[in-house]
Design a protein around this motif. Structure first.
Motif, PDB file in Angstrom:
ATOM      1  N   PRO A  65     -37.848  -2.623  21.796  1.00 48.71           N
ATOM      2  CA  PRO A  65     -38.185  -1.261  21.373  1.00 48.71           C
ATOM      3  C   PRO A  65     -38.824  -0.490  22.513  1.00 48.71           C
ATOM      4  N   GLY A  66     -38.319   0.724  22.730  1.00 45.23           N
ATOM      5  CA  GLY A  66     -38.891   1.565  23.769  1.00 45.23           C
ATOM      6  C   GLY A  66     -38.497   1.181  25.182  1.00 45.23           C
ATOM      7  N   ALA A  67     -37.696   0.112  25.343  1.00 44.80           N
ATOM      8  CA  ALA A  67     -37.311  -0.315  26.691  1.00 44.80           C
ATOM      9  C   ALA A  67     -36.441   0.747  27.345  1.00 44.80           C
ATOM     10  N   GLU A  68     -36.655   0.976  28.618  1.00 36.12           N
ATOM     11  CA  GLU A  68     -35.912   2.003  29.328  1.00 36.12           C
ATOM     12  C   GLU A  68     -35.509   1.497  30.703  1.00 36.12           C
ATOM     13  N   ASP A  69     -34.428   2.040  31.203  1.00 34.83           N
ATOM     14  CA  ASP A  69     -34.156   1.961  32.625  1.00 34.83           C
ATOM     15  C   ASP A  69     -33.691   3.337  33.067  1.00 34.83           C
ATOM     16  N   GLU A  70     -33.659   3.581  34.365  1.00 31.36           N
ATOM     17  CA  GLU A  70     -33.412   4.922  34.850  1.00 31.36           C
ATOM     18  C   GLU A  70     -32.022   5.427  34.491  1.00 31.36           C
ATOM     19  N   GLN A  71     -31.084   4.517  34.288  1.00 32.37           N
ATOM     20  CA  GLN A  71     -29.716   4.925  34.027  1.00 32.37           C
ATOM     21  C   GLN A  71     -29.459   5.153  32.535  1.00 32.37           C
ATOM     22  N   PRO A  75     -32.486   2.239  24.749  1.00 32.95           N
ATOM     23  CA  PRO A  75     -31.239   1.921  24.043  1.00 32.95           C
ATOM     24  C   PRO A  75     -31.297   2.193  22.549  1.00 32.95           C
ATOM     25  N   ASN A  76     -32.491   2.372  22.012  1.00 32.82           N
ATOM     26  CA  ASN A  76     -32.597   2.623  20.572  1.00 32.82           C
ATOM     27  C   ASN A  76     -32.457   4.096  20.206  1.00 32.82           C
ATOM     28  N   VAL A  77     -32.603   5.000  21.160  1.00 30.24           N
ATOM     29  CA  VAL A  77     -32.677   6.435  20.870  1.00 30.24           C
ATOM     30  C   VAL A  77     -31.314   7.084  21.042  1.00 30.24           C
ATOM     31  N   VAL A  78     -30.805   7.731  19.980  1.00 29.75           N
ATOM     32  CA  VAL A  78     -29.517   8.423  20.058  1.00 29.75           C
ATOM     33  C   VAL A  78     -29.671   9.935  20.054  1.00 29.75           C
ATOM     34  N   ALA A  79     -30.863  10.460  19.733  1.00 25.81           N
ATOM     35  CA  ALA A  79     -31.091  11.903  19.772  1.00 25.81           C
ATOM     36  C   ALA A  79     -32.584  12.157  19.938  1.00 25.81           C
ATOM     37  N   THR A  80     -32.907  13.234  20.652  1.00 18.25           N
ATOM     38  CA  THR A  80     -34.303  13.606  20.890  1.00 18.25           C
ATOM     39  C   THR A  80     -34.492  15.094  20.643  1.00 18.25           C
ATOM     40  N   ASP A  81     -35.753  15.518  20.673  1.00 17.19           N
ATOM     41  CA  ASP A  81     -36.133  16.933  20.602  1.00 17.19           C
ATOM     42  C   ASP A  81     -35.724  17.597  19.294  1.00 17.19           C
ATOM     43  N   THR A 360     -48.706  12.476  16.171  1.00 15.62           N
ATOM     44  CA  THR A 360     -48.977  12.853  17.560  1.00 15.62           C
ATOM     45  C   THR A 360     -47.666  12.750  18.326  1.00 15.62           C
ATOM     46  N   PRO A 361     -46.989  13.877  18.549  1.00 25.10           N
ATOM     47  CA  PRO A 361     -45.646  13.805  19.131  1.00 25.10           C
ATOM     48  C   PRO A 361     -45.650  13.495  20.613  1.00 25.10           C
ATOM     49  N   ASP A 362     -44.638  12.724  21.040  1.00 22.16           N
ATOM     50  CA  ASP A 362     -44.340  12.573  22.453  1.00 22.16           C
ATOM     51  C   ASP A 362     -43.579  13.810  22.917  1.00 22.16           C
ATOM     52  N   GLU A 363     -43.354  13.884  24.211  1.00 18.75           N
ATOM     53  CA  GLU A 363     -42.702  15.065  24.775  1.00 18.75           C
ATOM     54  C   GLU A 363     -41.307  15.265  24.222  1.00 18.75           C
ATOM     55  N   ASP A 364     -40.587  14.177  23.914  1.00 19.54           N
ATOM     56  CA  ASP A 364     -39.206  14.311  23.458  1.00 19.54           C
ATOM     57  C   ASP A 364     -39.045  14.053  21.957  1.00 19.54           C
ATOM     58  N   ASP A 365     -40.146  14.059  21.195  1.00 19.32           N
ATOM     59  CA  ASP A 365     -40.031  13.951  19.739  1.00 19.32           C
ATOM     60  C   ASP A 365     -39.511  15.262  19.153  1.00 19.32           C
ATOM     61  N   ASP A 366     -38.950  15.180  17.913  1.00 23.55           N
ATOM     62  CA  ASP A 366     -38.709  13.961  17.162  1.00 23.55           C
ATOM     63  C   ASP A 366     -37.384  13.319  17.570  1.00 23.55           C
ATOM     64  N   LYS A 367     -37.199  12.051  17.167  1.00 22.63           N
ATOM     65  CA  LYS A 367     -36.048  11.286  17.600  1.00 22.63           C
ATOM     66  C   LYS A 367     -35.236  10.782  16.415  1.00 22.63           C
ATOM     67  N   VAL A 368     -33.985  10.416  16.709  1.00 24.24           N
ATOM     68  CA  VAL A 368     -33.165   9.603  15.812  1.00 24.24           C
ATOM     69  C   VAL A 368     -32.895   8.297  16.550  1.00 24.24           C
ATOM     70  N   LEU A 369     -33.144   7.180  15.855  1.00 28.53           N
ATOM     71  CA  LEU A 369     -32.947   5.854  16.430  1.00 28.53           C
ATOM     72  C   LEU A 369     -31.733   5.189  15.795  1.00 28.53           C
ATOM     73  N   ARG A 370     -31.101   4.316  16.555  1.00 27.07           N
ATOM     74  CA  ARG A 370     -30.063   3.425  16.006  1.00 27.07           C
ATOM     75  C   ARG A 370     -30.315   2.056  16.614  1.00 27.07           C
ATOM     76  N   VAL A 371     -30.675   1.090  15.778  1.00 28.16           N
ATOM     77  CA  VAL A 371     -31.147  -0.192  16.286  1.00 28.16           C
ATOM     78  C   VAL A 371     -30.754  -1.307  15.331  1.00 28.16           C
ATOM     79  N   LEU A 372     -30.469  -2.478  15.879  1.00 32.42           N
ATOM     80  CA  LEU A 372     -30.193  -3.623  15.032  1.00 32.42           C
ATOM     81  C   LEU A 372     -31.477  -4.092  14.347  1.00 32.42           C
TER      82      LEU A 372
END
Length: 382
Positions: A65-71, A75-81, A360-372
Protein backbone atom coordinates in the motif's frame (compact mmCIF):
# COMPACT_ATOMS: atom_id res chain seq x y z
CA UNK A 1 -51.18 -11.69 26.37
CA UNK A 2 -52.03 -13.70 23.29
CA UNK A 3 -50.74 -12.59 19.92
CA UNK A 4 -53.39 -10.93 17.81
CA UNK A 5 -54.10 -12.50 14.47
CA UNK A 6 -55.77 -11.12 11.38
CA UNK A 7 -57.51 -12.95 8.58
CA UNK A 8 -55.25 -13.40 5.52
CA UNK A 9 -57.55 -11.39 3.27
CA UNK A 10 -57.60 -8.50 5.71
CA UNK A 11 -53.81 -8.59 6.03
CA UNK A 12 -53.41 -8.42 2.26
CA UNK A 13 -55.85 -5.51 2.01
CA UNK A 14 -54.06 -3.65 4.82
CA UNK A 15 -50.68 -4.19 3.14
CA UNK A 16 -51.96 -2.91 -0.18
CA UNK A 17 -53.51 0.16 1.42
CA UNK A 18 -50.32 0.91 3.38
CA UNK A 19 -48.19 0.54 0.25
CA UNK A 20 -50.50 2.88 -1.63
CA UNK A 21 -50.41 5.47 1.14
CA UNK A 22 -46.61 5.39 1.33
CA UNK A 23 -46.20 5.82 -2.40
CA UNK A 24 -48.76 8.59 -2.43
CA UNK A 25 -46.75 10.29 0.31
CA UNK A 26 -43.59 9.96 -1.76
CA UNK A 27 -44.80 12.36 -4.42
CA UNK A 28 -47.44 14.40 -2.56
CA UNK A 29 -47.34 17.98 -3.83
CA UNK A 30 -44.47 17.25 -6.21
CA UNK A 31 -44.70 18.44 -9.79
CA UNK A 32 -41.79 17.47 -12.06
CA UNK A 33 -40.06 20.70 -13.01
CA UNK A 34 -36.63 22.20 -13.50
CA UNK A 35 -33.86 19.62 -13.70
CA UNK A 36 -36.22 16.83 -12.54
CA UNK A 37 -38.79 16.63 -15.31
CA UNK A 38 -39.87 13.69 -17.42
CA UNK A 39 -38.35 13.93 -20.87
CA UNK A 40 -37.84 11.38 -23.66
CA UNK A 41 -34.45 9.78 -23.27
CA UNK A 42 -33.76 8.62 -26.82
CA UNK A 43 -30.69 6.61 -27.69
CA UNK A 44 -28.27 6.64 -24.73
CA UNK A 45 -24.85 8.21 -25.27
CA UNK A 46 -21.91 5.85 -24.96
CA UNK A 47 -19.21 5.94 -22.33
CA UNK A 48 -15.65 5.69 -23.54
CA UNK A 49 -14.39 2.12 -24.02
CA UNK A 50 -11.29 0.93 -22.22
CA UNK A 51 -8.08 1.83 -23.98
CA UNK A 52 -7.41 -1.39 -25.86
CA UNK A 53 -3.93 -0.34 -26.91
CA UNK A 54 -2.76 -0.35 -23.28
CA UNK A 55 -3.08 -3.61 -21.36
CA UNK A 56 -4.74 -3.19 -17.99
CA UNK A 57 -2.09 -3.57 -15.29
CA UNK A 58 -2.66 -5.99 -12.47
CA UNK A 59 -4.31 -4.39 -9.45
CA UNK A 60 -2.02 -3.25 -6.67
CA UNK A 61 -0.84 -5.86 -4.20
CA UNK A 62 -2.08 -5.58 -0.62
CA UNK A 63 1.50 -5.95 0.61
CA UNK A 64 2.53 -2.66 -1.04
CA UNK A 65 0.00 0.00 0.00
CA UNK A 66 1.26 3.42 -0.95
CA UNK A 67 4.36 1.98 -2.64
CA UNK A 68 5.68 4.19 -5.41
CA UNK A 69 8.42 4.38 -7.95
CA UNK A 70 9.23 7.30 -10.20
CA UNK A 71 7.86 5.61 -13.30
CA UNK A 72 4.67 3.83 -12.25
CA UNK A 73 3.53 5.72 -9.14
CA UNK A 74 1.38 4.06 -6.52
CA UNK A 75 0.10 0.78 -8.05
CA UNK A 76 -3.10 0.96 -6.03
CA UNK A 77 -4.23 4.41 -7.25
CA UNK A 78 -6.23 4.67 -10.49
CA UNK A 79 -7.52 8.25 -10.08
CA UNK A 80 -6.59 11.33 -8.04
CA UNK A 81 -7.77 14.88 -7.35
CA UNK A 82 -11.45 14.04 -6.89
CA UNK A 83 -13.84 15.74 -4.47
CA UNK A 84 -15.48 13.38 -1.96
CA UNK A 85 -16.16 10.46 -4.36
CA UNK A 86 -19.14 8.67 -2.85
CA UNK A 87 -21.12 6.81 -5.51
CA UNK A 88 -19.32 3.96 -7.29
CA UNK A 89 -20.75 1.76 -10.04
CA UNK A 90 -18.70 -0.74 -12.06
CA UNK A 91 -19.43 -0.84 -15.79
CA UNK A 92 -19.49 -4.05 -17.86
CA UNK A 93 -16.36 -2.97 -19.76
CA UNK A 94 -14.17 -2.95 -16.64
CA UNK A 95 -14.26 0.80 -16.01
CA UNK A 96 -16.18 2.57 -13.24
CA UNK A 97 -18.51 5.54 -12.87
CA UNK A 98 -17.69 7.58 -9.78
CA UNK A 99 -19.89 10.35 -8.40
CA UNK A 100 -18.60 13.31 -6.36
CA UNK A 101 -20.93 14.04 -3.44
CA UNK A 102 -20.31 17.77 -3.23
CA UNK A 103 -20.06 18.72 -6.91
CA UNK A 104 -22.51 16.33 -8.55
CA UNK A 105 -19.90 15.38 -11.14
CA UNK A 106 -19.84 11.91 -12.65
CA UNK A 107 -16.50 10.64 -13.92
CA UNK A 108 -15.49 7.51 -15.78
CA UNK A 109 -12.42 5.99 -14.11
CA UNK A 110 -10.18 3.55 -15.98
CA UNK A 111 -8.30 0.59 -14.46
CA UNK A 112 -5.22 1.40 -16.57
CA UNK A 113 -4.88 4.69 -14.63
CA UNK A 114 -5.67 6.86 -17.62
CA UNK A 115 -6.99 10.34 -16.90
CA UNK A 116 -10.61 10.12 -15.69
CA UNK A 117 -13.21 11.32 -18.20
CA UNK A 118 -15.84 13.77 -16.98
CA UNK A 119 -19.26 12.50 -18.08
CA UNK A 120 -21.73 15.08 -16.72
CA UNK A 121 -22.82 17.00 -13.65
CA UNK A 122 -26.08 15.87 -12.04
CA UNK A 123 -28.19 19.03 -11.63
CA UNK A 124 -30.43 20.08 -8.75
CA UNK A 125 -28.53 18.53 -5.82
CA UNK A 126 -28.24 20.19 -2.40
CA UNK A 127 -25.06 19.40 -0.47
CA UNK A 128 -26.07 20.68 2.98
CA UNK A 129 -25.00 18.43 5.86
CA UNK A 130 -24.06 14.98 4.60
CA UNK A 131 -26.35 15.21 1.56
CA UNK A 132 -25.53 15.54 -2.13
CA UNK A 133 -24.89 12.98 -4.87
CA UNK A 134 -24.81 9.73 -2.90
CA UNK A 135 -25.39 6.15 -4.16
CA UNK A 136 -25.13 5.02 -7.78
CA UNK A 137 -26.45 1.88 -9.49
CA UNK A 138 -26.59 0.63 -13.08
CA UNK A 139 -29.91 -0.24 -14.64
CA UNK A 140 -30.42 -4.03 -14.78
CA UNK A 141 -30.67 -3.55 -18.56
CA UNK A 142 -27.81 -1.08 -18.83
CA UNK A 143 -26.49 -2.68 -22.02
CA UNK A 144 -29.78 -1.82 -23.74
CA UNK A 145 -30.86 1.45 -22.10
CA UNK A 146 -27.64 2.98 -20.75
CA UNK A 147 -29.44 4.24 -17.63
CA UNK A 148 -27.83 5.16 -14.33
CA UNK A 149 -29.78 5.43 -11.07
CA UNK A 150 -28.65 7.89 -8.39
CA UNK A 151 -29.69 8.69 -4.84
CA UNK A 152 -29.55 12.47 -4.49
CA UNK A 153 -30.41 15.15 -1.94
CA UNK A 154 -32.38 18.20 -3.04
CA UNK A 155 -33.34 21.25 -0.99
CA UNK A 156 -36.59 19.56 0.08
CA UNK A 157 -36.09 15.79 0.00
CA UNK A 158 -33.88 12.83 -0.80
CA UNK A 159 -34.87 10.97 -3.95
CA UNK A 160 -33.87 8.41 -6.53
CA UNK A 161 -33.53 9.59 -10.12
CA UNK A 162 -32.47 7.92 -13.33
CA UNK A 163 -30.88 9.22 -16.50
CA UNK A 164 -28.63 8.28 -19.42
CA UNK A 165 -25.13 9.72 -19.39
CA UNK A 166 -25.50 13.38 -20.33
CA UNK A 167 -29.30 13.21 -20.02
CA UNK A 168 -31.89 14.83 -17.77
CA UNK A 169 -32.62 13.15 -14.42
CA UNK A 170 -36.15 11.76 -14.17
CA UNK A 171 -37.71 11.11 -10.73
CA UNK A 172 -38.11 7.47 -9.71
CA UNK A 173 -38.84 7.76 -5.98
CA UNK A 174 -39.33 11.11 -4.23
CA UNK A 175 -40.30 12.39 -0.79
CA UNK A 176 -37.64 10.59 1.26
CA UNK A 177 -37.09 12.83 4.33
CA UNK A 178 -34.10 15.18 4.15
CA UNK A 179 -31.98 16.46 7.04
CA UNK A 180 -28.56 17.75 8.03
CA UNK A 181 -27.42 14.26 9.07
CA UNK A 182 -28.29 10.63 8.33
CA UNK A 183 -29.54 11.06 4.76
CA UNK A 184 -28.85 7.46 3.75
CA UNK A 185 -27.85 6.80 0.16
CA UNK A 186 -27.51 3.03 -0.25
CA UNK A 187 -28.59 1.91 -3.72
CA UNK A 188 -28.48 -1.61 -5.19
CA UNK A 189 -30.21 -3.65 -7.86
CA UNK A 190 -30.70 -7.26 -6.82
CA UNK A 191 -30.28 -10.14 -9.29
CA UNK A 192 -34.08 -10.18 -9.69
CA UNK A 193 -34.14 -6.55 -10.83
CA UNK A 194 -35.54 -5.18 -7.55
CA UNK A 195 -34.10 -1.78 -6.62
CA UNK A 196 -33.17 -1.57 -2.94
CA UNK A 197 -32.89 1.91 -1.44
CA UNK A 198 -31.26 2.63 1.93
CA UNK A 199 -32.47 5.77 3.72
CA UNK A 200 -31.54 7.51 6.97
CA UNK A 201 -33.53 8.69 9.98
CA UNK A 202 -32.35 12.33 9.47
CA UNK A 203 -31.48 12.40 13.17
CA UNK A 204 -34.98 11.41 14.36
CA UNK A 205 -35.16 7.74 15.49
CA UNK A 206 -38.96 8.00 15.77
CA UNK A 207 -39.17 8.30 11.98
CA UNK A 208 -37.15 5.10 11.56
CA UNK A 209 -39.66 3.25 13.74
CA UNK A 210 -42.71 4.79 12.02
CA UNK A 211 -44.00 2.40 9.31
CA UNK A 212 -45.66 5.33 7.53
CA UNK A 213 -42.34 7.19 7.01
CA UNK A 214 -39.71 6.48 4.36
CA UNK A 215 -36.93 7.55 6.78
CA UNK A 216 -34.63 4.98 8.39
CA UNK A 217 -35.73 2.22 6.04
CA UNK A 218 -34.61 -0.12 3.32
CA UNK A 219 -37.12 0.17 0.49
CA UNK A 220 -37.84 -2.30 -2.30
CA UNK A 221 -39.19 -0.89 -5.58
CA UNK A 222 -39.11 -1.68 -9.27
CA UNK A 223 -37.30 0.34 -11.96
CA UNK A 224 -40.18 2.84 -12.01
CA UNK A 225 -40.26 3.32 -8.24
CA UNK A 226 -43.37 1.23 -7.69
CA UNK A 227 -43.45 -0.98 -4.58
CA UNK A 228 -42.40 -4.60 -4.81
CA UNK A 229 -44.45 -6.99 -2.71
CA UNK A 230 -46.72 -5.60 0.01
CA UNK A 231 -45.18 -2.15 -0.01
CA UNK A 232 -41.99 -0.19 -0.47
CA UNK A 233 -40.78 -0.69 3.13
CA UNK A 234 -38.66 -3.84 3.34
CA UNK A 235 -37.04 -3.17 6.75
CA UNK A 236 -37.22 -0.38 9.34
CA UNK A 237 -35.50 0.92 12.45
CA UNK A 238 -32.26 1.97 10.73
CA UNK A 239 -30.16 5.02 11.53
CA UNK A 240 -28.30 5.63 8.27
CA UNK A 241 -28.15 2.99 5.54
CA UNK A 242 -25.19 4.24 3.55
CA UNK A 243 -24.47 1.08 1.55
CA UNK A 244 -26.15 -2.14 0.42
CA UNK A 245 -24.57 -5.32 -0.92
CA UNK A 246 -25.77 -8.82 -1.76
CA UNK A 247 -24.48 -12.39 -1.81
CA UNK A 248 -26.79 -14.94 -3.41
CA UNK A 249 -30.27 -14.22 -2.13
CA UNK A 250 -29.05 -12.51 1.06
CA UNK A 251 -29.21 -8.72 1.17
CA UNK A 252 -26.90 -6.84 3.56
CA UNK A 253 -26.69 -3.22 4.65
CA UNK A 254 -24.43 -0.94 6.66
CA UNK A 255 -25.93 1.27 9.37
CA UNK A 256 -23.82 4.26 10.36
CA UNK A 257 -24.50 5.91 13.72
CA UNK A 258 -23.65 9.36 15.05
CA UNK A 259 -23.16 7.79 18.48
CA UNK A 260 -22.57 4.20 19.51
CA UNK A 261 -21.40 1.30 17.34
CA UNK A 262 -22.11 0.99 13.63
CA UNK A 263 -23.82 -2.14 12.32
CA UNK A 264 -23.55 -4.54 9.44
CA UNK A 265 -26.94 -6.23 9.07
CA UNK A 266 -28.34 -9.23 7.21
CA UNK A 267 -31.67 -7.85 6.02
CA UNK A 268 -34.93 -9.81 6.06
CA UNK A 269 -38.31 -8.54 4.85
CA UNK A 270 -40.36 -7.11 7.69
CA UNK A 271 -37.40 -6.89 10.06
CA UNK A 272 -37.11 -4.17 12.68
CA UNK A 273 -33.45 -3.22 13.15
CA UNK A 274 -34.03 -0.63 15.84
CA UNK A 275 -33.33 -1.05 19.57
CA UNK A 276 -34.43 -4.50 20.72
CA UNK A 277 -34.93 -5.66 17.14
CA UNK A 278 -32.96 -7.96 14.85
CA UNK A 279 -29.37 -8.37 16.04
CA UNK A 280 -26.66 -7.24 13.62
CA UNK A 281 -24.19 -9.61 12.01
CA UNK A 282 -21.40 -7.33 13.22
CA UNK A 283 -21.02 -4.25 15.40
CA UNK A 284 -18.11 -1.89 14.74
CA UNK A 285 -17.04 0.53 17.50
CA UNK A 286 -17.63 4.16 16.60
CA UNK A 287 -13.95 5.09 16.49
CA UNK A 288 -13.36 2.27 13.98
CA UNK A 289 -16.60 2.81 12.08
CA UNK A 290 -18.18 5.43 9.87
CA UNK A 291 -19.26 2.58 7.59
CA UNK A 292 -19.77 3.89 4.10
CA UNK A 293 -19.42 0.92 1.77
CA UNK A 294 -19.77 -2.85 1.61
CA UNK A 295 -19.01 -5.70 -0.77
CA UNK A 296 -19.46 -9.44 -0.30
CA UNK A 297 -17.95 -12.41 -2.09
CA UNK A 298 -18.17 -15.95 -0.80
CA UNK A 299 -17.67 -15.87 2.98
CA UNK A 300 -15.81 -12.54 2.91
CA UNK A 301 -17.25 -9.10 3.64
CA UNK A 302 -15.40 -5.84 2.96
CA UNK A 303 -16.56 -2.72 4.82
CA UNK A 304 -15.22 0.75 4.03
CA UNK A 305 -14.71 2.76 7.24
CA UNK A 306 -14.40 6.53 7.29
CA UNK A 307 -13.54 7.04 10.95
CA UNK A 308 -11.62 3.76 11.10
CA UNK A 309 -9.56 4.74 8.02
CA UNK A 310 -9.48 1.13 6.81
CA UNK A 311 -11.42 -1.64 5.14
CA UNK A 312 -12.71 -4.16 7.68
CA UNK A 313 -12.40 -7.71 6.33
CA UNK A 314 -14.84 -10.15 7.92
CA UNK A 315 -15.17 -13.89 7.26
CA UNK A 316 -18.64 -15.34 7.89
CA UNK A 317 -19.58 -18.96 8.50
CA UNK A 318 -22.61 -20.70 6.99
CA UNK A 319 -24.90 -19.15 9.61
CA UNK A 320 -23.64 -15.64 8.75
CA UNK A 321 -21.70 -15.38 12.00
CA UNK A 322 -18.18 -13.89 11.97
CA UNK A 323 -15.55 -16.62 12.22
CA UNK A 324 -13.23 -14.27 14.13
CA UNK A 325 -12.71 -10.58 14.79
CA UNK A 326 -12.45 -8.39 11.65
CA UNK A 327 -9.01 -7.72 10.26
CA UNK A 328 -7.88 -4.29 9.05
CA UNK A 329 -6.93 -3.78 5.40
CA UNK A 330 -5.18 -0.57 4.19
CA UNK A 331 -5.20 0.56 7.82
CA UNK A 332 -4.53 4.35 7.83
CA UNK A 333 -2.67 4.06 4.51
CA UNK A 334 -5.04 6.31 2.55
CA UNK A 335 -7.09 8.03 5.24
CA UNK A 336 -10.89 7.84 5.28
CA UNK A 337 -12.23 5.04 3.05
CA UNK A 338 -15.81 5.00 1.80
CA UNK A 339 -17.26 3.10 -1.17
CA UNK A 340 -16.08 -0.43 -1.98
CA UNK A 341 -16.92 -2.69 -4.91
CA UNK A 342 -15.50 -5.94 -6.32
CA UNK A 343 -14.84 -6.29 -10.03
CA UNK A 344 -14.82 -9.43 -12.17
CA UNK A 345 -11.09 -9.93 -11.62
CA UNK A 346 -11.50 -10.02 -7.84
CA UNK A 347 -10.03 -6.54 -7.33
CA UNK A 348 -11.49 -4.06 -4.84
CA UNK A 349 -12.35 -0.56 -6.03
CA UNK A 350 -12.29 1.86 -3.09
CA UNK A 351 -12.85 5.61 -2.80
CA UNK A 352 -11.23 7.87 -0.25
CA UNK A 353 -13.09 10.68 1.53
CA UNK A 354 -10.43 13.01 2.88
CA UNK A 355 -11.85 16.24 1.43
CA UNK A 356 -15.18 15.91 3.21
CA UNK A 357 -14.40 18.48 5.90
CA UNK A 358 -13.49 15.83 8.45
CA UNK A 359 -10.39 14.18 7.00
CA UNK A 360 -6.89 15.54 6.42
CA UNK A 361 -6.37 15.50 2.65
CA UNK A 362 -3.10 14.83 0.89
CA UNK A 363 -2.17 17.02 -2.06
CA UNK A 364 -3.68 14.60 -4.59
CA UNK A 365 -6.81 13.57 -2.64
CA UNK A 366 -9.39 12.33 -3.08
CA UNK A 367 -8.44 9.06 -4.77
CA UNK A 368 -9.94 5.95 -6.32
CA UNK A 369 -8.03 2.76 -5.52
CA UNK A 370 -8.00 -0.63 -7.24
CA UNK A 371 -6.22 -3.28 -5.20
CA UNK A 372 -6.26 -7.01 -4.62
CA UNK A 373 -7.85 -7.80 -1.25
CA UNK A 374 -5.80 -9.84 1.23
CA UNK A 375 -7.94 -12.96 0.72
CA UNK A 376 -7.06 -13.36 -2.97
CA UNK A 377 -3.98 -14.35 -4.93
CA UNK A 378 -2.54 -12.47 -7.90
CA UNK A 379 -4.60 -12.96 -11.01
CA UNK A 380 -7.25 -15.04 -9.27
CA UNK A 381 -10.70 -13.86 -8.25
CA UNK A 382 -11.89 -14.63 -4.77
Amino acid sequence: MGRRTTAPGARRLTALLLGGLLLAGCGRGYEPAGPFRDVPQGQPPQVAPPQESTPIPAPGRPSTPGAEDEQAGDPNVVATDLVVPTGLALLPDGTAVVGERDTGRLLQVFPDRAEPRELMTVPGIDTGGDGGLLGLALSPTFAEDGLLYAYVSTATDNRVVRFPIGGTPNPVLTGIPRGEVHNGGGLLFGPDGVLYVGTGDVGDPALAADPASLAGKVLAVDVFGQPVGAGPVLTRGHRDVTALCQSGDQLYGTDDALQGPDEFNALAAGGDYGPGGVAPVLEVPGEEGGLGGCAVTGPYVFLGALDGQQVHVVELDGARVPVEEPTAFLDEDYGRLRAVALDAEGALWITTSNRDGVGTPDEDDDKVLRVLPPTSSAGSPL
